[in-house]
Design an enzyme around this catalytic site. Structure first.
Site, mmCIF file in Angstrom:
data_model
loop_
_atom_site.group_PDB
_atom_site.id
_atom_site.type_symbol
_atom_site.label_atom_id
_atom_site.label_comp_id
_atom_site.label_asym_id
_atom_site.label_seq_id
_atom_site.Cartn_x
_atom_site.Cartn_y
_atom_site.Cartn_z
ATOM 1 N N HIS A 316 0.929 -1.157 0.396
ATOM 2 C CA HIS A 316 0.360 -0.015 0.480
ATOM 3 C C HIS A 316 1.058 0.994 0.175
ATOM 4 O O HIS A 316 1.718 1.398 0.804
ATOM 5 C CB HIS A 316 -0.394 -0.147 1.279
ATOM 6 C CG HIS A 316 -1.445 1.081 1.377
ATOM 7 N ND1 HIS A 316 -1.686 2.302 1.036
ATOM 8 C CD2 HIS A 316 -4.057 0.748 0.912
ATOM 9 C CE1 HIS A 316 -2.994 2.961 1.644
ATOM 10 N NE2 HIS A 316 -3.779 2.227 1.099
ATOM 11 N N ASP A 374 -7.594 -3.442 -0.607
ATOM 12 C CA ASP A 374 -8.638 -4.426 -2.093
ATOM 13 C C ASP A 374 -8.214 -5.758 -2.742
ATOM 14 O O ASP A 374 -9.496 -6.480 -3.101
ATOM 15 C CB ASP A 374 -7.349 -3.357 -2.531
ATOM 16 C CG ASP A 374 -7.798 -1.911 -2.481
ATOM 17 O OD1 ASP A 374 -8.663 -1.828 -2.768
ATOM 18 O OD2 ASP A 374 -7.016 -1.243 -2.929
#
Length: 451
Positions: A316, A374
């Site tokens: 991330h 995600d």
């Protein structure tokens, strides 16, 4: 008195020295409640004639906010001081909506009132529903979302004067209530099924699932495990500080644009594959892998800097540790897979095996490339039967409360100014204009005429 002199959280100034001119200036240092200190450069151009250069604004604080705090190195995400894991485990989505909007968790009475207010704003004007027929059936649901949300300002003139606090709140409530209906109808339109109207006796998430999956020919049975998992999905996506879409909402709002237009702008920004489209990219990656036996090959491709393949759903930009939302999303995904007896689904089996191998691989551990929210949300949404084109729509439904909260905070900020980033100009110097007959005869478009 300047703004920074009024701020009580000022440390010893930072001295900036220019070796070429011998000029030095003192830059005030501001401190927030948590996080790194901030250099207050508001007067930098006035005093030095220079701007700062920060592509992507990764080292620039564009605003002052008290909504969300992130520490990417420690894997911390808090809303109004509450840890995201506590909220996702113990709260529900509308309670988190109230928290983001008002700064505190609601009292029992306020919670009921707020739920009733949002429920009363879930219906759409009948003419708004006519807008859907203007889109092709195969239109991406996000294209529909951008258009329909932007069109809300044409129907609700009584809540576009944001200088009025009552109109501001009505606009916020309308957007939170109607976004789920708009998203559900975008799905219905794409699959050719009739629209399903909201029902006020259902909770926010139950209502959304009912509008999305029920059909007139049979009774839709709500599954409490799926409803709870969907509720957590919305909580985990409710706000994430000054990301691309939130910054877009604030920038649009700084010009005085109405709140519906601002949220439409945020939805457009979220649509990008580098932002809200990441969970859709996860499923496409799993489809590319095709089989569990191919996982080692694709992991090697991911490690090869010269290979264009990227392992989607891992790592991330903000979190250099484990994404604090990922663990909750992982548990929800596994619970839903088990509830639906889908642990044997071929694509989902690839995902679970990829997760297992990557968490044990030294390369990914050293680089801290852990599965992020995600990765798990893509698996979760696919298991519920959502097409990948709907993934970002669902993200937008959850994020709308964050957008309106950030917009509201910006409007109420006494030092709010229209956004106007500067640039480092690298173009041509001043040139004399030439008439067309005296210009170079070569064409920069020659490649267009090649066969």
């Amino acid at each position: 008195m300047t703004d920074y002199e009024e701020n009580k959280s000022i440390n010893k100034p930072f001295t900036l020295f220019n070796n070429e001119t011998g000029q030095s200036i003192e830059i005030p240092i501001l401190s927030g409640t948590e996080g790194p200190n901030v250099l207050d450069i508001r007067s930098l151009y006035k005093e030095t004639g220079m701007f700062t250069y920060d592509p992507g604004f990764t080292s620039t604080a564009s605003c002052e906010s008290s909504i969300t705090y992130i520490d990417g190195n420690k894997g911390i995400l808090r809303h109004r001081g509450y840890d995201i894991n506590d909220l996702a485990t113990n709260s529900d989505f509308l309670e988190v909506c109230y928290l983001l909007l008002h700064g505190d968790l609601p009292s029992p009475t306020d919670k009921i009132k707020f739920e009733n207010v949002i429920s009363n704003h879930t219906m759409l004007h009948e003419q708004i529903m006519d807008l859907y027929t203007g889109f092709r059936r195969d239109a991406h649901p996000m294209a529909i979302m951008v258009g329909v949300v932007g069109a809300l300002s044409a129907f609700y003139h009584d809540s576009t004067d944001f200088s009025d606090i009552n109109q501001r709140m009505i606009a916020c409530h309308r957007l939170i209530g109607k976004i789920a209906t708009i998203g559900a109808m975008a799905y219905k339109y794409s699959v050719g099924q009739p629209f399903v109207h909201p029902r006020n006796e259902l909770s926010y998430v139950e209502n959304f699932l009912h509008m999305t999956f029920s059909v007139p020919t049979e009774k839709y049975r709500l599954n409490p495990i799926i409803s709870k998992a969907m509720d957590r999905f919305f909580i985990l996506h409710a706000d994430h500080e000054q990301n691309a879409s939130t910054s877009t909402v604030r920038l649009a709002g700084s010009s005085g644009a109405n709140p519906f237009a601002c949220i439409a702008a945020g939805i457009a920004s979220l649509w990008g594959p580098a932002h809200g489209g990441a969970n859709e990219a996860v499923i496409k990656m799993l489809e590319e892998i095709k089989d569990i036996k191919n996982i080692p090959e694709f992991l090697n491709k991911a490690k090869d800097k010269n290979d264009p393949f990227r392992l989607m759903g891992f790592g991330h930009r903000v979190y250099k540790n484990y994404d604090p939302r990922a663990n909750v999303m992982k548990k929800s995904a596994h619970l839903v897979l088990e509830e639906l007896n889908m642990l044997d689904d071929p694509l989902l089996k690839i995902a679970l095996e990829l997760e297992k191998i990557a968490l044990q691989d030294t390369y990914f551990i050293e680089k801290k490339l852990y599965p992020n929210v995600d990765f798990y949300s893509g698996i979760f949404l696919k298991s519920l039967g959502f097409p990948t084109s709907m993934f970002t729509v669902l993200f937008a439904i959850g994020r709308t409360v964050g957008w309106v909260s950030q917009w509201k905070e910006m409007i109420e900020d006494p030092i709010n100014k229209i956004g106007r980033p500067r640039q480092l100009y690298k173009g041509k110097n001043s040139r004399n204009y030439q008439n067309v007959d005296s210009r170079d005869k070569r064409s920069i478009f020659q490649w267009l005429w090649k066969k």
